[in-house]
Design a protein around this motif. Structure first.
Motif, short mmCIF file in Angstrom:
data_model
loop_
_atom_site.label_atom_id
_atom_site.label_comp_id
_atom_site.label_asym_id
_atom_site.label_seq_id
_atom_site.Cartn_x
_atom_site.Cartn_y
_atom_site.Cartn_z
N PHE A 178 0.83 -1.21 0.00
CA PHE A 178 0.00 0.00 0.00
C PHE A 178 0.86 1.26 0.00
O PHE A 178 0.63 2.19 -0.78
N SER A 179 1.86 1.31 0.88
CA SER A 179 2.67 2.53 1.03
C SER A 179 3.41 2.89 -0.24
O SER A 179 3.67 4.07 -0.51
N GLN A 180 3.78 1.89 -1.06
CA GLN A 180 4.51 2.13 -2.30
C GLN A 180 3.59 2.40 -3.49
O GLN A 180 4.08 2.67 -4.60
N SER A 181 2.29 2.35 -3.28
CA SER A 181 1.34 2.50 -4.40
C SER A 181 1.14 3.97 -4.75
O SER A 181 1.25 4.85 -3.88
N PRO A 182 0.82 4.25 -6.00
CA PRO A 182 0.51 5.63 -6.39
C PRO A 182 -0.67 6.20 -5.62
O PRO A 182 -0.70 7.40 -5.31
N LEU A 183 -1.65 5.36 -5.28
CA LEU A 183 -2.82 5.83 -4.53
C LEU A 183 -2.38 6.41 -3.19
O LEU A 183 -2.81 7.50 -2.80
N ALA A 184 -1.53 5.67 -2.45
CA ALA A 184 -1.07 6.15 -1.14
C ALA A 184 -0.28 7.43 -1.28
O ALA A 184 -0.41 8.36 -0.47
N LYS A 185 0.55 7.50 -2.33
CA LYS A 185 1.36 8.70 -2.52
C LYS A 185 0.49 9.91 -2.87
O LYS A 185 0.76 11.03 -2.43
N ARG A 186 -0.56 9.69 -3.66
CA ARG A 186 -1.47 10.80 -3.99
C ARG A 186 -2.17 11.32 -2.75
O ARG A 186 -2.42 12.52 -2.62
N LEU A 187 -2.51 10.42 -1.84
CA LEU A 187 -3.25 10.79 -0.64
C LEU A 187 -2.34 11.15 0.52
O LEU A 187 -2.82 11.51 1.60
N GLY A 188 -1.03 11.03 0.32
CA GLY A 188 -0.09 11.36 1.39
C GLY A 188 -0.18 10.40 2.56
O GLY A 188 -0.07 10.82 3.72
N MET A 189 -0.37 9.11 2.28
CA MET A 189 -0.54 8.12 3.32
C MET A 189 0.58 7.09 3.30
O MET A 189 1.21 6.87 2.27
N SER A 190 0.77 6.46 4.44
CA SER A 190 1.66 5.30 4.54
C SER A 190 1.17 4.43 5.69
O SER A 190 0.43 4.90 6.56
N LEU A 191 1.60 3.19 5.68
CA LEU A 191 1.13 2.24 6.70
C LEU A 191 2.30 1.36 7.09
O LEU A 191 3.14 1.01 6.25
N ASP A 192 2.36 1.00 8.37
CA ASP A 192 3.37 0.04 8.81
C ASP A 192 2.75 -0.95 9.79
O ASP A 192 1.59 -0.80 10.20
N VAL A 193 3.52 -1.95 10.14
CA VAL A 193 3.01 -3.02 11.01
C VAL A 193 2.62 -2.48 12.38
O VAL A 193 1.61 -2.88 12.95
N ASP A 194 3.43 -1.56 12.92
CA ASP A 194 3.14 -1.02 14.25
C ASP A 194 1.78 -0.35 14.29
O ASP A 194 1.02 -0.51 15.26
N GLU A 195 1.44 0.38 13.24
CA GLU A 195 0.13 1.05 13.20
C GLU A 195 -0.99 0.03 13.18
O GLU A 195 -2.01 0.20 13.86
N PHE A 196 -0.81 -1.04 12.42
CA PHE A 196 -1.82 -2.10 12.37
C PHE A 196 -2.02 -2.71 13.76
O PHE A 196 -3.16 -2.87 14.22
N VAL A 197 -0.92 -3.04 14.43
CA VAL A 197 -1.02 -3.70 15.73
C VAL A 197 -1.66 -2.79 16.76
O VAL A 197 -2.47 -3.23 17.59
N LYS A 198 -1.35 -1.50 16.72
CA LYS A 198 -1.95 -0.57 17.68
C LYS A 198 -3.46 -0.42 17.46
O LYS A 198 -4.21 -0.20 18.41
N LYS A 199 -3.91 -0.57 16.23
CA LYS A 199 -5.34 -0.48 15.94
C LYS A 199 -6.08 -1.78 16.22
O LYS A 199 -7.30 -1.81 16.23
N LEU A 200 -5.33 -2.84 16.44
CA LEU A 200 -5.92 -4.16 16.64
C LEU A 200 -6.62 -4.22 18.00
O LEU A 200 -6.01 -3.93 19.03
N LYS A 201 -7.90 -4.64 18.01
CA LYS A 201 -8.68 -4.63 19.25
C LYS A 201 -9.29 -5.98 19.61
O LYS A 201 -9.91 -6.09 20.67
N GLY A 202 -9.15 -6.96 18.76
CA GLY A 202 -9.76 -8.24 19.11
C GLY A 202 -9.29 -9.36 18.22
O GLY A 202 -8.80 -9.15 17.11
N MET A 203 -9.45 -10.59 18.73
CA MET A 203 -9.04 -11.79 18.00
C MET A 203 -10.11 -12.85 18.19
O MET A 203 -10.58 -13.09 19.30
N HIS A 204 -10.47 -13.51 17.10
CA HIS A 204 -11.54 -14.51 17.12
C HIS A 204 -11.00 -15.80 16.50
O HIS A 204 -10.56 -15.80 15.36
N THR A 205 -11.01 -16.89 17.28
CA THR A 205 -10.46 -18.16 16.81
C THR A 205 -11.31 -19.30 17.35
O THR A 205 -12.37 -19.09 17.93
#
Length: 798
Positions: A178-205
């Motif tokens: 995502f971070s390397q895509s033209p879409l992300a660059k147009r929108l001024g966005m980037s994403l990393d693993v730490d951001e994903f984990v911090k947003k993680l709120k639940g697990m279902h198994t």
């Protein structure tokens, strides 16, 4: 009049157009082989009165599928990025373009694993709120929680650590894509693993121990990332507000690093590359320490919001295990009450061994083994029926004849027998219901099978089933399974798995499960609620108070009970309900009073929505197994790309968000992936893991053999002390050696385990008995049975 010939342009500026690639993906998803897609497209163009100037090759179709996978990861990155993992009161509102959106929800994850051809596979989903893209742009309509497929991928093992590594690799790949895509660059966005984990709120198994351990590892990882994030933010603030304090902190940490590597001279001799890992670890430790202080200083409500991470187990696994728990209790009831149990349904070999004892004096050990490995009861009968009438191998059994035979009794409907050959929810209860409701016809059908055979004989499996269907105790167990299904399983499923339940949140299911356990308790105290012939017995008998799922089956059970054909039904039913209730108690621990879910607020549960079942992962793995059988040349990577593209509605996202620049980027990325040999690398990693595991097992076996040899040599040199007076003077290590020598001699079969001999006095008392018995043998005396060795002194003095 002459018609103009229109040309269907597959290519645009020398490459296949986005529309052509989209059509190729659609055709493959519809079942068309990649080899045939090009010809099908040309045929469609011809039927529409157009001509095509080129045939799309299999390689190009394959690339289009890979592009779909890349687009799906870009979509997921976009949606994850726009997901907030905090409650409303902690969100800083940032102005963003109108066509974007801010999602007031956290992420949740789910996964499951299976084995196919001795290879582990993992399915991974995330659940988040996302807009609809059908109108060509993200919709402003209220958004729903949607499951998004991350991947189906092979795994070197199914350990918790391997699962966490798999998630880390997938999210890293997704975030980078995502971070390397033209879409992300147009929108001024980037994403990393730490951001994903911090947003993680639940697990279902499911409820397996490895999944609970995986949850704990996720918790630790999330806590580490939160603390690290706060810590590095605090370090940046210290650069401005308290540089001297930061300098002292760094000097102190640096001195520890230098001491750890061997002193200043050793540090000075190291180059920058060699020093970097130590410096990185040092800064991480400082950040962890500072971040933990910051986190602990936050107000309790904010700290809870940041650390919030739920776990919930699949509802259908709860029900599945409740039946297993009830069945275990039911099977134990017969022996516990000295009542004749259901007839033994031994396999062909064991049955021959058991019957041999009636002719000759067969080995008692062989007979005992045959009895212990043979089973009986309602579940076994259901298994046999499933193997005969609906075998998982469609070349075996009486499947088609069964459906044709029973059409006359089922209103002309060709209905399959419940699928007990595979692991299916409620299949054994459904099989029990089917067998009881049409009992006479199944007995008649078995006779029909016999008469249609050349030798007029049933095979051993069919004979066993016939034996079970004529056995009152087995029928009693089938009746219990039927009643439990109607009173608990079916109503429970209506509340958590019906089509109307798709938007339910399992975190809100605590009260439902408490009500269910109360209902089972009432049935245990009043089994007559299920054993009466009232037309409205469902009002108090069924968990939800609604009509029986199969009224005829319940009436059949009651009629057989009233005619005395189901001995001990009431007592066996109560035993089953008690076993099921205790299982429900264990499998609903996440809803316990005072637990994370029970103390959560409505806002927190809404933030963290999770489905009531794990069907999406199990279904995806089932789809992969089916796909792999039907198209064995397809790699799991291609399957995953196709499944994610279709499951996540990625084409609609592309239509709404992509430009020519994005499509060109997809082609470039697909080419890189195709040429990278990623599938080959995964296969090599898998076989290398197998080789490493085999080498480790061989090394362990060699070390164990060497250890055993050393022990044999040692204990061979230990002389037995038979004099009671000398035994008393032995030290405790010598007493332990003496007991081990007796154990290795093999004459005494009931020497207590080491863990049961907790004190020196216990060991001495046991040795006195052993030495006396051994001395008697040496004198040629008859030594009685050694069960009395289990009763030894229980004093704990040393």
């Amino acid at each position: 009049m002459r018609h103009k010939t229109r040309t269907f342009k597959l290519l645009h500026k020398g490459v296949y157009s986005a529309e052509t690639r989209s059509l190729a993906r659609f055709l493959v998803h519809a079942g068309c082989s990649q080899e045939s897609v090009g010809r099908v497209i040309n045929k469609i163009a011809g039927l529409a009165g157009a001509t095509s100037n080129r045939v799309m090759s299999r390689r190009s179709v394959s690339r289009a599928l890979i592009e779909g996978g890349v687009a799906s990861r870009i979509q997921l990155g976009f949606e994850i990025k726009n997901t907030n993992g905090k409650l409303d009161i902690y969100i800083n509102v940032i102005m963003i373009p109108e066509y974007l959106y801010s999602l007031m929800t956290g992420l949740t994850i789910s996964n499951d694993g299976t084995t196919h051809n001795n290879v582990n596979y993992e399915s991974r989903f995330i659940e988040l709120k996302a807009p609809s893209y059908k109108d060509g742009a993200p919709s402003d309509a209220p958004q729903k929680h949607l499951p998004r497929l991350i991947s189906v991928a092979s795994a070197v093992s199914h350990t918790s650590e391997s699962q966490i590594d798999g998630w880390r690799n997938e999210i890293t790949h997704l975030a980078d894509t995502f971070s390397q895509s033209p879409l992300a660059k147009r929108l001024g966005m980037s994403l990393d693993v730490d951001e994903f984990v911090k947003k993680l709120k639940g697990m279902h198994t499911d409820h397996a121990n490895d999944q609970k351990k995986t949850y704990r590892l996720w918790q630790e990882w999330k806590h580490q990332i939160i603390c690290s994030s706060y810590g590095f933010e605090w370090i940046e603030k210290m650069k401005e507000s308290s540089p001297n304090e930061l300098c002292f902190l760094l000097i102190s940490a640096m001195s520890k690093v230098i001491s750890h590597v061997g002193g200043g001279e050793r540090w000075d001799s190291m180059d920058a590359v060699s020093r970097q890992p130590f410096l990185t670890e040092m800064m991480e430790e400082i950040a962890q320490t500072l971040g933990t202080e910051v986190l602990n200083s936050l107000p309790p409500e904010e700290k809870r919001s940041i650390e919030l991470f739920f776990w919930a187990g699949c509802s259908m696994h709860k029900e599945l295990n409740s039946v297993k728990g009830g069945n275990t209790a039911m099977m134990n009831w017969w022996a516990g009450n000295s009542v004749t149990p259901p007839v033994l349904l031994a396999n062909k070999d064991n049955d021959a061994t058991i019957q041999l004892t009636e002719i000759v004096n067969a080995s008692a050990v062989a007979v005992q083994r045959a009895l212990e490995t043979s089973t009986r009861g309602g579940v076994k009968a259901a298994n046999l029926a499933g193997a005969i009438f609906n075998h998982k191998d469609d070349k075996k059994g009486q499947q088609d004849i069964h459906r044709l035979f029973f059409m006359q009794f089922k209103g002309g409907v060709m209905k399959k027998f419940p699928d007990t050959s595979n692991t299916r929810y409620h299949s054994h209860c459904d099989a029990a219901t089917e067998l009881l409701k049409f009992l006479e016809f199944y007995i008649e059908f078995l006779e029909f099978i016999r008469l249609n055979k050349t030798n007029s004989k049933l095979n051993h499996m069919e004979e066993n089933l016939l034996k079970a269907l004529c056995d009152p105790a087995t029928l009693t167990e089938l009746a219990v399974l039927t009643l439990y299904s109607q009173a608990v399983t079916k109503p429970y499923m209506r509340n958590i798995r019906a089509p109307s339940c798709e938007e339910l949140n399992i975190l809100d299911m605590g009260p439902l499960h408490e009500k269910l356990k109360v209902h089972i308790t009432i049935l245990i105290a009043n089994p007559e609620l299920l054993l009466n012939d009232l037309s409205d017995s469902y009002l108090h008998g069924a968990f939800d108070g609604k009509s029986w799922d199969d009224f005829a089956a319940v009436q059949t059970v009651i009629a057989m009970y009233n005619m005395g054909k189901l001995p001990h039904l009431k007592h066996v039913l109560v035993a089953f309900l008690q076993g099921a209730h205790s299982t429900w108690m264990r499998f609903t621990e996440e809803f316990a009073v005072g637990g994370l879910i029970a103390t959560s607020t409505t806002e927190e549960r809404d933030l963290t929505a999770m489905p009531t079942t794990n069907d999406i992962n199990e279904g995806m793995l089932g789809s992969w197994r089916k796909h792999a059988r039907e198209k064995p040349s397809t790699t799991v990577g291609h399957f995953s790309d196709q499944a994610a593209f279709s499951r996540n509605d990625t084409q609609e996202f592309m239509n709404a968000m992509f430009t020519d620049e994005d499509h060109a980027h997809l082609r470039h990325q697909a080419q890189k992936i195709d040429m990278s040999g990623v599938e080959r690398q995964q296969r090599e990693a898998l076989i290398q893991h197998k080789l490493d595991s085999a080498a480790a097992a061989k090394k362990k076996a060699t070390e164990k053999q060497a250890s055993n040899s050393a022990k044999e040599t040692y204990f061979a040199g230990v002389a037995l002390v038979l004099d009671q007076n000398q035994l008393v003077r032995l030290l405790d290590p010598a007493l332990k050696d003496q007991i081990e020598v007796y154990r290795r001699l093999g004459a005494e079969k009931h020497i207590p385990l080491k863990s049961h001999l907790k004190s020196k006095s216990q060991r001495l008392e046991l040795l006195k008995k052993l030495s006396a018995r051994h001395s008697a043998r040496l004198r040629g005396e008859l030594v009685p049975h050694d069960n009395d060795l289990e009763s030894h002194d229980t004093n704990d003095d040393t």
